[in-house]
Design an enzyme around this catalytic site. Structure first.
Site, PDB file in Angstrom:
ATOM      1  N   CYS A   1       0.864  -1.185   0.000  1.00 33.79           N
ATOM      2  CA  CYS A   1       0.000   0.000   0.000  1.00 33.79           C
ATOM      3  C   CYS A   1       0.900   1.235   0.000  1.00 33.79           C
ATOM      4  O   CYS A   1       2.082   1.162   0.286  1.00 33.79           O
ATOM      5  CB  CYS A   1      -0.875   0.037   1.249  1.00 33.79           C
ATOM      6  SG  CYS A   1      -1.914  -1.404   1.407  1.00 33.79           S
TER       7      CYS A   1
ATOM      8  N   ARG B   1       2.363   1.175  -5.936  1.00 36.17           N
ATOM      9  CA  ARG B   1       2.520   0.271  -4.796  1.00 36.17           C
ATOM     10  C   ARG B   1       1.241  -0.523  -4.535  1.00 36.17           C
ATOM     11  O   ARG B   1       1.261  -1.512  -3.808  1.00 36.17           O
ATOM     12  CB  ARG B   1       2.892   1.045  -3.536  1.00 36.17           C
ATOM     13  CG  ARG B   1       4.210   1.784  -3.602  1.00 36.17           C
ATOM     14  CD  ARG B   1       4.440   2.589  -2.348  1.00 36.17           C
ATOM     15  NE  ARG B   1       4.467   1.754  -1.183  1.00 36.17           N
ATOM     16  CZ  ARG B   1       5.563   1.133  -0.737  1.00 36.17           C
ATOM     17  NH1 ARG B   1       6.699   1.288  -1.384  1.00 36.17           N
ATOM     18  NH2 ARG B   1       5.543   0.374   0.332  1.00 36.17           N
TER      19      ARG B   1
ATOM     20  N   TRP C   1      -3.447  -2.030  -1.611  1.00 33.73           N
ATOM     21  CA  TRP C   1      -3.345  -3.354  -2.239  1.00 33.73           C
ATOM     22  C   TRP C   1      -3.929  -4.293  -1.194  1.00 33.73           C
ATOM     23  O   TRP C   1      -3.335  -4.499  -0.131  1.00 33.73           O
ATOM     24  CB  TRP C   1      -1.897  -3.711  -2.550  1.00 33.73           C
ATOM     25  CG  TRP C   1      -1.746  -5.008  -3.274  1.00 33.73           C
ATOM     26  CD1 TRP C   1      -1.948  -5.230  -4.611  1.00 33.73           C
ATOM     27  CD2 TRP C   1      -1.376  -6.273  -2.717  1.00 33.73           C
ATOM     28  NE1 TRP C   1      -1.708  -6.544  -4.920  1.00 33.73           N
ATOM     29  CE2 TRP C   1      -1.367  -7.223  -3.769  1.00 33.73           C
ATOM     30  CE3 TRP C   1      -1.051  -6.716  -1.441  1.00 33.73           C
ATOM     31  CZ2 TRP C   1      -1.041  -8.560  -3.591  1.00 33.73           C
ATOM     32  CZ3 TRP C   1      -0.722  -8.051  -1.252  1.00 33.73           C
ATOM     33  CH2 TRP C   1      -0.736  -8.956  -2.314  1.00 33.73           C
TER      34      TRP C   1
ATOM     35  N   ASN D   1      -0.020   0.500   6.164  1.00 27.84           N
ATOM     36  CA  ASN D   1       0.568  -0.421   5.189  1.00 27.84           C
ATOM     37  C   ASN D   1       1.179  -1.553   5.992  1.00 27.84           C
ATOM     38  O   ASN D   1       1.956  -1.327   6.904  1.00 27.84           O
ATOM     39  CB  ASN D   1       1.658   0.291   4.370  1.00 27.84           C
ATOM     40  CG  ASN D   1       2.364  -0.674   3.424  1.00 27.84           C
ATOM     41  OD1 ASN D   1       1.786  -1.684   3.015  1.00 27.84           O
ATOM     42  ND2 ASN D   1       3.615  -0.385   3.090  1.00 27.84           N
ATOM     43  N   GLY D   2       0.775  -2.796   5.688  1.00 28.33           N
ATOM     44  CA  GLY D   2       1.323  -3.950   6.408  1.00 28.33           C
ATOM     45  C   GLY D   2       0.205  -4.887   6.817  1.00 28.33           C
ATOM     46  O   GLY D   2      -0.916  -4.794   6.316  1.00 28.33           O
TER      47      GLY D   2
ATOM     48  N   GLU E   1      12.771 -15.255 -16.350  1.00 25.17           N
ATOM     49  CA  GLU E   1      12.486 -13.827 -16.192  1.00 25.17           C
ATOM     50  C   GLU E   1      11.626 -13.320 -17.335  1.00 25.17           C
ATOM     51  O   GLU E   1      10.676 -12.558 -17.141  1.00 25.17           O
ATOM     52  CB  GLU E   1      13.801 -13.055 -16.096  1.00 25.17           C
ATOM     53  CG  GLU E   1      13.682 -11.549 -16.045  1.00 25.17           C
ATOM     54  CD  GLU E   1      12.814 -11.028 -14.899  1.00 25.17           C
ATOM     55  OE1 GLU E   1      12.539 -11.799 -13.958  1.00 25.17           O
ATOM     56  OE2 GLU E   1      12.377  -9.863 -14.976  1.00 25.17           O
TER      57      GLU E   1
ATOM     58  N   LYS F   1       7.913 -11.601 -16.966  1.00 29.15           N
ATOM     59  CA  LYS F   1       7.545 -10.307 -17.555  1.00 29.15           C
ATOM     60  C   LYS F   1       6.258 -10.440 -18.365  1.00 29.15           C
ATOM     61  O   LYS F   1       5.330  -9.665 -18.220  1.00 29.15           O
ATOM     62  CB  LYS F   1       8.680  -9.795 -18.452  1.00 29.15           C
ATOM     63  CG  LYS F   1       9.909  -9.338 -17.740  1.00 29.15           C
ATOM     64  CD  LYS F   1       9.788  -7.990 -17.098  1.00 29.15           C
ATOM     65  CE  LYS F   1       9.488  -7.932 -15.649  1.00 29.15           C
ATOM     66  NZ  LYS F   1      10.181  -8.663 -14.670  1.00 29.15           N
TER      67      LYS F   1
ATOM     68  N   GLU G   1       3.166 -11.133 -16.105  1.00 27.38           N
ATOM     69  CA  GLU G   1       2.674 -10.134 -15.146  1.00 27.38           C
ATOM     70  C   GLU G   1       2.130  -8.881 -15.819  1.00 27.38           C
ATOM     71  O   GLU G   1       1.343  -8.162 -15.211  1.00 27.38           O
ATOM     72  CB  GLU G   1       3.732  -9.777 -14.110  1.00 27.38           C
ATOM     73  CG  GLU G   1       4.970  -9.100 -14.623  1.00 27.38           C
ATOM     74  CD  GLU G   1       5.940  -8.772 -13.482  1.00 27.38           C
ATOM     75  OE1 GLU G   1       5.517  -8.466 -12.370  1.00 27.38           O
ATOM     76  OE2 GLU G   1       7.151  -8.830 -13.733  1.00 27.38           O
TER      77      GLU G   1
ATOM     78  N   HIS H   1      10.597 -33.545 -21.324  1.00 30.55           N
ATOM     79  CA  HIS H   1      10.235 -34.365 -20.151  1.00 30.55           C
ATOM     80  C   HIS H   1       8.828 -34.057 -19.671  1.00 30.55           C
ATOM     81  O   HIS H   1       8.523 -34.234 -18.495  1.00 30.55           O
ATOM     82  CB  HIS H   1      11.271 -34.127 -19.034  1.00 30.55           C
ATOM     83  CG  HIS H   1      12.644 -34.583 -19.393  1.00 30.55           C
ATOM     84  ND1 HIS H   1      13.025 -35.906 -19.437  1.00 30.55           N
ATOM     85  CD2 HIS H   1      13.725 -33.880 -19.809  1.00 30.55           C
ATOM     86  CE1 HIS H   1      14.288 -36.004 -19.825  1.00 30.55           C
ATOM     87  NE2 HIS H   1      14.745 -34.785 -20.047  1.00 30.55           N
TER      88      HIS H   1
ATOM     89  N   LYS I   1       4.061  -3.165  -6.270  1.00 25.19           N
ATOM     90  CA  LYS I   1       5.478  -3.039  -6.580  1.00 25.19           C
ATOM     91  C   LYS I   1       6.358  -3.646  -5.492  1.00 25.19           C
ATOM     92  O   LYS I   1       7.353  -4.272  -5.782  1.00 25.19           O
ATOM     93  CB  LYS I   1       5.857  -1.558  -6.738  1.00 25.19           C
ATOM     94  CG  LYS I   1       7.322  -1.328  -7.091  1.00 25.19           C
ATOM     95  CD  LYS I   1       7.701  -1.971  -8.412  1.00 25.19           C
ATOM     96  CE  LYS I   1       9.155  -1.784  -8.754  1.00 25.19           C
ATOM     97  NZ  LYS I   1       9.557  -2.525  -9.961  1.00 25.19           N
TER      98      LYS I   1
HETATM   99  C1  AGP Z   1       9.155  -8.308 -10.866  1.00 25.10           C
HETATM  100  O1  AGP Z   1       8.744  -7.901 -12.171  1.00 25.10           O
HETATM  101  C2  AGP Z   1       8.012  -8.380  -9.908  1.00 25.10           C
HETATM  102  N1  AGP Z   1       7.330  -7.165  -9.826  1.00 25.10           N
HETATM  103  C3  AGP Z   1       8.352  -9.022  -8.580  1.00 25.10           C
HETATM  104  O2  AGP Z   1       8.588 -10.363  -8.855  1.00 25.10           O
HETATM  105  C4  AGP Z   1       9.580  -8.481  -7.791  1.00 25.10           C
HETATM  106  O3  AGP Z   1      10.767  -8.774  -8.478  1.00 25.10           O
HETATM  107  C5  AGP Z   1       9.628  -9.198  -6.429  1.00 25.10           C
HETATM  108  O4  AGP Z   1       8.458  -8.860  -5.718  1.00 25.10           O
HETATM  109  C6  AGP Z   1      10.856  -8.841  -5.595  1.00 25.10           C
HETATM  110  O5  AGP Z   1      10.851  -7.475  -5.308  1.00 25.10           O
HETATM  111  P1  AGP Z   1      12.208  -6.799  -4.741  1.00 25.10           P
HETATM  112  O6  AGP Z   1      13.233  -6.947  -5.824  1.00 25.10           O
HETATM  113  O7  AGP Z   1      11.824  -5.381  -4.485  1.00 25.10           O
HETATM  114  O8  AGP Z   1      12.589  -7.542  -3.502  1.00 25.10           O
END
Ligand code: AGP
Length: 612
Positions: A2, A27, A79, A105-106, A486, A490, A493, A509, A607
């Site tokens: 958040c 966020r 969030w 937030n938390g 990776e 991308k 997400e 496999h 984020k």
């Molecule tokens: C990456 O595109 C994502 N948004 C997510 O996986 C991110 O890498 C992960 O939450 C780790 O975040 P950090 O690097 O801030 O620890």
């Protein structure tokens, strides 16, 4: 998670708060809300959806006069963790008297027992949130001193919080507190602000205080009085933010993600600046503050992280083993923190995190410290919890990464991991000659990235030909396997395409059963000792009707097998992981753009994941 922003000063609070929420929206963006301290008491406005919906509500409900008069307020973009994204669950939340309200937030982990205890005393909750349990607990503790009430309540909660609190009976102050969720206080002229991260403060001040876990601060327009949970005064340094507004603006790009992809020659240059000794074939990493003896005694390296940072660590594993000859393993941070890791003082744990606030990664560091291992951070955000918890490590200097999908952080992390491997290797078996070769190649990374960025239009056309597919595979071997993971992350997400990253040899496999005619299979077929094996895996997919999109080293195309080709510059397989990642970032960006997705703020995501 958040976003929190608070303002207390001489200007109308609303525009400052709304501007801050827009900077923090990445966020979390399920719902948003604002509370203003007015002469008549605390007024709140909340809405479901993005901040723009809240702005519309304020325009409709907040008269010009009230808008001008309210110079203290707090605001929140959510969030959802507890309770669906509804207006009732949006922050701020009140106490029973409606004279106190908070944004949070938390996660308050013992909120159920608090809620039950308060309900037994007659409280009727308005929401499903854990936050309301805290706001009501503060109200229960209030006897005319809001700071004491907040401290008394926080001493009863377990879990993570970053909060800002207003009290109608004490309108000339704001109480903020943090435990596990970031909070930064900004000090301006006749005004103070608080925010979940510096992006929301940069337009107002460069003077900030990074609060630490356990801090409770009383903020007025002219003072910041910090206490601990025993209500004892605490001293915190004032730091210079060192950011300007352009760092958090889109700079003419359609999306932050595209801006951050194109920033990578510069962001990698910043990560490398002053850290490459070409003549000695070595790296200069002050943050790796360890004596040669300490470095030499490192028996094993363990890289911990989540998401994209975990993938960077997986590339790092190849770097440390191939270059430095050190046994290395990668562990998902949530796994590391909950298993009983077999680590000791001869191990080196490196926590990788862009935000420096990821709860699982932070907890993994604390677990490693308990075990007596050396811990280092590889972090982007200065002043973050992980940077402070590790106390030493290397910043990647990528600048604020606003888009939820991590791009420049990944290439910055891998760049620094290559430098770390070079430094450790030169302290062991790596010759100066080989060190010089690797150092020179790492030094070329900005131009290697430029080489790929120049293909943006061509990659957009490749994206067009796969943008209708609901499934995709990314295949790679060696250090390109984590790049395949990776690339799949991308695409998943930001475009919501179901993408799988696999080791190329793994397809036969089982996963190859999923192939149907036309399924796009993105193959990382850069020049390497296993290139022919990769082509063989691609042939197996082609034979089942897949569309092969090959990422190849210039001069090594295989056009009778591939349907589309993206070209990489000539470089070693390890260094090629970075330009390859950039190619896949652009590919996923264009697929998401063509599918009309919300690229910078994808559904369900946030984020920085500051909860488990
Ligand atoms: C990456 O595109 C994502 N948004 C997510 O996986 C991110 O890498 C992960 O939450 C780790 O975040 P950090 O690097 O801030 O620890």
């Amino acid at each position: 998670m958040c976003g929190i922003i608070g303002y207390i000063g001489s200007r109308p609070a609303t525009p400052v708060l709304i501007g801050g929420l827009k900077r923090l929206e990445y966020r979390g963006y399920d719902s948003a809300g604002i509370a203003l301290a007015e002469r008549t008491g605390l007024s709140t406005f909340r809405s479901v959806g993005k901040v723009s919906r809240l702005v519309d509500k304020l325009k409709a409900e907040l008269s010009e006069k009230r808008h001008e008069e309210a110079t203290t307020g707090i605001a929140h973009t959510r969030w959802a963790t507890h309770g669906a994204p509804t207006e009732a669950n949006a922050h701020p939340h009140f106490d029973k008297s409606r004279k106190i309200c908070i944004v949070h937030n938390g996660i308050i982990e013992n909120y159920r027992s608090i809620r039950e205890r308060l309900q037994a005393k007659g409280h009727k909750f308005d929401s499903d949130t854990d936050t309301e349990a805290l706001s009501r607990l503060i109200g229960e503790s209030y006897n005319g001193d809001i700071r004491k009430a907040v401290i008394q309540a926080l001493r009863q909660v377990e879990g993570a919080y970053g909060i800002a609190v207003l009290c109608a009976d004490e309108p000339n102050k704001m109480i903020v507190a943090r435990m596990g969720s970031p909070l930064v206080v900004g000090m301006g002229d006749d005004e103070c602000l608080v925010a979940s991260d510096a992006a929301a403060l940069v337009a107002h001040t460069q003077r900030v205080i990074y609060l630490d876990d356990g801090d409770v601060a009383v903020i007025t327009p002219h003072s910041v009085d910090i206490r601990n949970l025993d209500d004892e005064p605490i001293e915190r340094n004032v730091a210079e933010l060192g950011l300007d507004v352009s760092a958090v603006e889109k700079g003419g790009y359609e999306h932050y993600m595209l801006k951050e992809i194109f920033e990578q020659p510069e962001s990698v240059r910043n990560a490398l600046r002053g850290r490459i000794d070409l003549a000695e074939g070595n790296a200069v990493l002050a943050g790796l503050s360890a004596s040669p003896a300490e470095l030499a005694e490192i028996g094993r390296i363990i890289l911990v992280g989540c998401g994209t940072s975990l993938h960077a660590g997986m590339v790092g594993e190849f770097a440390f083993e191939d270059v430095a000859g050190i046994s290395t393993e990668v562990q998902q941070a949530a796994e590391f923190r909950y298993r009983n890791p077999i680590v000791d003082r001869h191990d080196m744990v490196i926590a990788i995190s862009q935000s420096g606030e990821t709860a699982d990664t932070l907890a993994a560091i604390r677990k490693a410290k308990e075990k007596g291992t050396k811990v280092f951070g590889l972090v982007n955000v200065v002043g973050s919890a992980i940077a402070r918890e590790t106390g030493r490590g290397v910043f990647i200097h990528a600048g604020p990464e606003i888009s939820v999908a991590s791009t420049k952080a990944f290439t910055g992390q891998v760049s620094v991991l290559l430098l770390m491997a070079l430094k450790l290797g030169r302290g062991r078996r790596l010759s100066q000659e080989h060190g010089m070769e690797l150092a020179a190649e790492i030094n070329r990374l900005p131009e290697l990235i430029e080489f790929v960025l120049k293909q943006n239009d061509a990659i957009a056309k490749v994206a067009e030909r796969m943008s209708k597919s609901e499934h995709a595979f990314f295949l790679g071997r060696g250090p390109m396997h984590p790049v395949a993971l990776e690339g799949a992350l991308k695409l998943k997400e930001i475009s919501y395409v179901h993408a799988e990253g696999y080791h190329a040899a793994e397809m036969k496999h089982g996963p190859i059963a999923l192939l149907t005619p036309g399924t796009p299979v993105i193959v990382l077929a850069n020049h390497s000792p296993v290139l022919e094996k990769v082509w063989g895996n691609a042939e197996e997919c082609k034979a089942r009707g897949a569309r092969i999109i090959a990422v190849v080293t210039e001069g090594h195309a295989h056009t009778d097998l591939t349907d589309d080709t993206i070209i990489l510059p000539k470089c070693s397989p390890l260094v090629a992981t970075i330009p390859a990642a950039v190619a896949l970032q652009l590919l996923s960006y264009h697929v998401a753009r063509l599918r009309g997705c919300s690229i910078d703020q994808p559904r369900n995501l946030a984020k920085s994941v500051t909860v488990e």
